[in-house]
Write a protein that holds these residues in place. Structure first.
Motif, mmCIF file in Angstrom:
data_model
loop_
_atom_site.group_PDB
_atom_site.id
_atom_site.type_symbol
_atom_site.label_atom_id
_atom_site.label_comp_id
_atom_site.label_asym_id
_atom_site.label_seq_id
_atom_site.Cartn_x
_atom_site.Cartn_y
_atom_site.Cartn_z
ATOM 1 N N ALA A 111 12.330 96.844 13.866
ATOM 2 C CA ALA A 111 10.874 96.916 13.861
ATOM 3 C C ALA A 111 10.303 96.631 12.480
ATOM 4 N N ILE A 112 10.947 97.181 11.448
ATOM 5 C CA ILE A 112 10.474 96.956 10.079
ATOM 6 C C ILE A 112 10.723 95.519 9.652
ATOM 7 N N SER A 113 11.927 95.007 9.908
ATOM 8 C CA SER A 113 12.273 93.655 9.472
ATOM 9 C C SER A 113 11.522 92.579 10.239
ATOM 10 N N ILE A 149 8.372 92.704 10.648
ATOM 11 C CA ILE A 149 7.157 92.537 9.848
ATOM 12 C C ILE A 149 7.440 91.592 8.689
ATOM 13 N N LYS A 150 8.553 91.854 8.009
ATOM 14 C CA LYS A 150 9.013 91.036 6.886
ATOM 15 C C LYS A 150 10.486 91.384 6.665
ATOM 16 N N PRO A 151 11.354 90.391 6.476
ATOM 17 C CA PRO A 151 12.773 90.697 6.268
ATOM 18 C C PRO A 151 12.963 91.687 5.126
ATOM 19 N N ILE A 152 13.918 92.603 5.313
ATOM 20 C CA ILE A 152 14.166 93.634 4.316
ATOM 21 C C ILE A 152 15.669 93.851 4.178
ATOM 22 N N LEU A 158 16.562 101.125 3.145
ATOM 23 C CA LEU A 158 16.113 99.736 3.174
ATOM 24 C C LEU A 158 15.179 99.469 2.004
ATOM 25 N N GLY A 159 15.384 98.349 1.307
ATOM 26 C CA GLY A 159 14.499 97.980 0.219
ATOM 27 C C GLY A 159 15.253 97.791 -1.076
ATOM 28 N N ASN A 160 14.712 98.354 -2.151
ATOM 29 C CA ASN A 160 15.337 98.222 -3.471
ATOM 30 C C ASN A 160 14.977 99.433 -4.328
ATOM 31 N N HIS A 161 15.381 99.396 -5.596
ATOM 32 C CA HIS A 161 15.134 100.543 -6.475
ATOM 33 C C HIS A 161 13.649 100.855 -6.633
ATOM 34 N N GLU A 162 12.812 99.859 -6.471
ATOM 35 C CA GLU A 162 11.370 100.065 -6.622
ATOM 36 C C GLU A 162 10.785 100.824 -5.438
ATOM 37 N N GLY A 163 11.275 100.514 -4.241
ATOM 38 C CA GLY A 163 10.765 101.173 -3.047
ATOM 39 C C GLY A 163 11.783 101.154 -1.929
ATOM 40 N N LEU A 164 11.900 102.272 -1.209
ATOM 41 C CA LEU A 164 12.896 102.405 -0.152
ATOM 42 C C LEU A 164 12.326 103.101 1.078
ATOM 43 N N PHE A 165 12.698 102.595 2.238
ATOM 44 C CA PHE A 165 12.566 103.347 3.472
ATOM 45 C C PHE A 165 13.885 104.088 3.679
ATOM 46 N N ILE A 166 13.818 105.405 3.854
ATOM 47 C CA ILE A 166 15.014 106.219 4.059
ATOM 48 C C ILE A 166 15.105 106.542 5.549
ATOM 49 N N LEU A 167 15.945 105.800 6.269
ATOM 50 C CA LEU A 167 16.098 105.970 7.713
ATOM 51 C C LEU A 167 17.271 106.911 7.985
ATOM 52 N N ILE A 168 17.026 107.984 8.733
ATOM 53 C CA ILE A 168 18.134 108.857 9.099
ATOM 54 C C ILE A 168 18.087 109.173 10.594
ATOM 55 N N ASP A 169 19.278 109.317 11.152
ATOM 56 C CA ASP A 169 19.413 109.715 12.549
ATOM 57 C C ASP A 169 19.468 111.235 12.592
ATOM 58 N N ASP A 184 3.763 96.231 0.263
ATOM 59 C CA ASP A 184 4.487 95.064 0.759
ATOM 60 C C ASP A 184 4.704 95.153 2.268
ATOM 61 N N TYR A 185 4.691 96.379 2.788
ATOM 62 C CA TYR A 185 4.746 96.615 4.234
ATOM 63 C C TYR A 185 3.545 97.469 4.615
ATOM 64 N N ASN A 186 2.885 97.072 5.691
ATOM 65 C CA ASN A 186 1.678 97.770 6.138
ATOM 66 C C ASN A 186 1.842 98.133 7.608
ATOM 67 N N PHE A 187 2.011 99.438 7.865
ATOM 68 C CA PHE A 187 2.126 99.889 9.249
ATOM 69 C C PHE A 187 1.924 101.401 9.322
ATOM 70 N N SER A 188 1.772 101.877 10.548
ATOM 71 C CA SER A 188 1.753 103.315 10.821
ATOM 72 C C SER A 188 3.063 103.683 11.497
ATOM 73 N N PHE A 189 3.585 104.843 11.144
ATOM 74 C CA PHE A 189 4.777 105.381 11.793
ATOM 75 C C PHE A 189 4.315 106.562 12.630
ATOM 76 N N VAL A 190 4.294 106.377 13.950
ATOM 77 C CA VAL A 190 3.706 107.365 14.858
ATOM 78 C C VAL A 190 4.722 107.710 15.943
ATOM 79 N N ASP A 191 5.052 108.989 16.049
ATOM 80 C CA ASP A 191 5.994 109.460 17.057
ATOM 81 C C ASP A 191 7.302 108.673 17.034
#
Length: 216
Positions: free
Chosen positions: A149-151, A153-156, A169-180, A203-210
């Motif tokens: 879903a994130i990629s 929008i734009k490859p990551i 996901l991302g780099n040292h400047e910014g990261l999405f921390i995905l955990i199960d 760089d990514y614009n979205f809402s994370f809802v439910d």
């Protein structure tokens, strides 16, 4: 990956305002009954009112050479969340060190000093030393689906981990921390991870809802 603004949700706007303005000494740049916004380096941290909220995790980048000073500064203001017997978490594979604490909503907040950013400071540490928001946690039961879903929008890039348990996901400047959340808890407390809503701009614009990414 630049994070320009993160909007989290709270059912106690006034208490969060007092915490970030008076305890953390962040600059309040927008203030209403429904939303507050703080300047945090090159990013904005906002809280918007919502009746039902869940605990979130997010992090700030600080200068690469300031983790010890940041710990001392924080110890005067909050209770540090230890990593075992240590107050500072050492992430050797990331070439980084971090300190954790709660805000008023029991969000797990992190100051992280990344050597690979190579952004040092010669001034005494304060809230003005914060470089930017650098991480936002995304709790799910399907990391692969969230990555897609994130990629879309734009490859990551996958920074660390895999789709089974934990994936940054991302780099040292910014990261999405995905955990199960079925197999992993939050570091360093070991608490159950809950799926917290947020809105991100940058760089990514979205809402994370439910637990789902929404771009509309």
């Amino acid at each position: 990956m630049k994070i320009e603004e993160i909007t989290l949700f709270t059912n106690q706007i006034e208490r969060q305002k007092q915490f970030y303005q008076n305890v953390m000494e962040f600059d309040l740049v927008f203030n209403s009954e429904e939303k507050i916004t703080f300047k945090t380096g090159s990013s904005l941290l906002s809280f918007q009112y919502k009746k039902e909220v869940k605990q979130a995790h997010f992090a700030f980048n600080i200068p690469s050479n300031k983790i010890d000073e940041a710990l001392i500064w924080l110890q005067k203001r909050v209770t540090i969340l230890p990593d075992g017997e240590e107050s500072i978490s050492n992430f050797s594979s990331w070439n980084a060190k971090a300190v954790y604490f709660y805000d008023t909503d029991n969000n797990i907040v992190e100051f992280i000093a990344r050597r690979d950013l190579n952004e040092e400071s010669s001034t005494v540490f304060s809230s003005k030393s914060i470089i930017s928001i650098s991480e936002i946690g995304m709790v799910t039961t399907n990391i692969s689906e969230l990555y897609e879903a994130i990629s879309s929008i734009k490859p990551i890039a996958v920074f660390d981990g895999n789709f089974n348990r934990f994936c940054a996901l991302g780099n040292h400047e910014g990261l999405f921390i995905l955990i199960d959340k079925t197999v992993k808890t939050w570091h360093p407390t070991g608490e159950t991870a809950y799926t917290a809503d947020f809105v991100i701009k940058g760089d990514y614009n979205f809402s994370f809802v439910d637990g789902a990414v929404q771009t509309a």
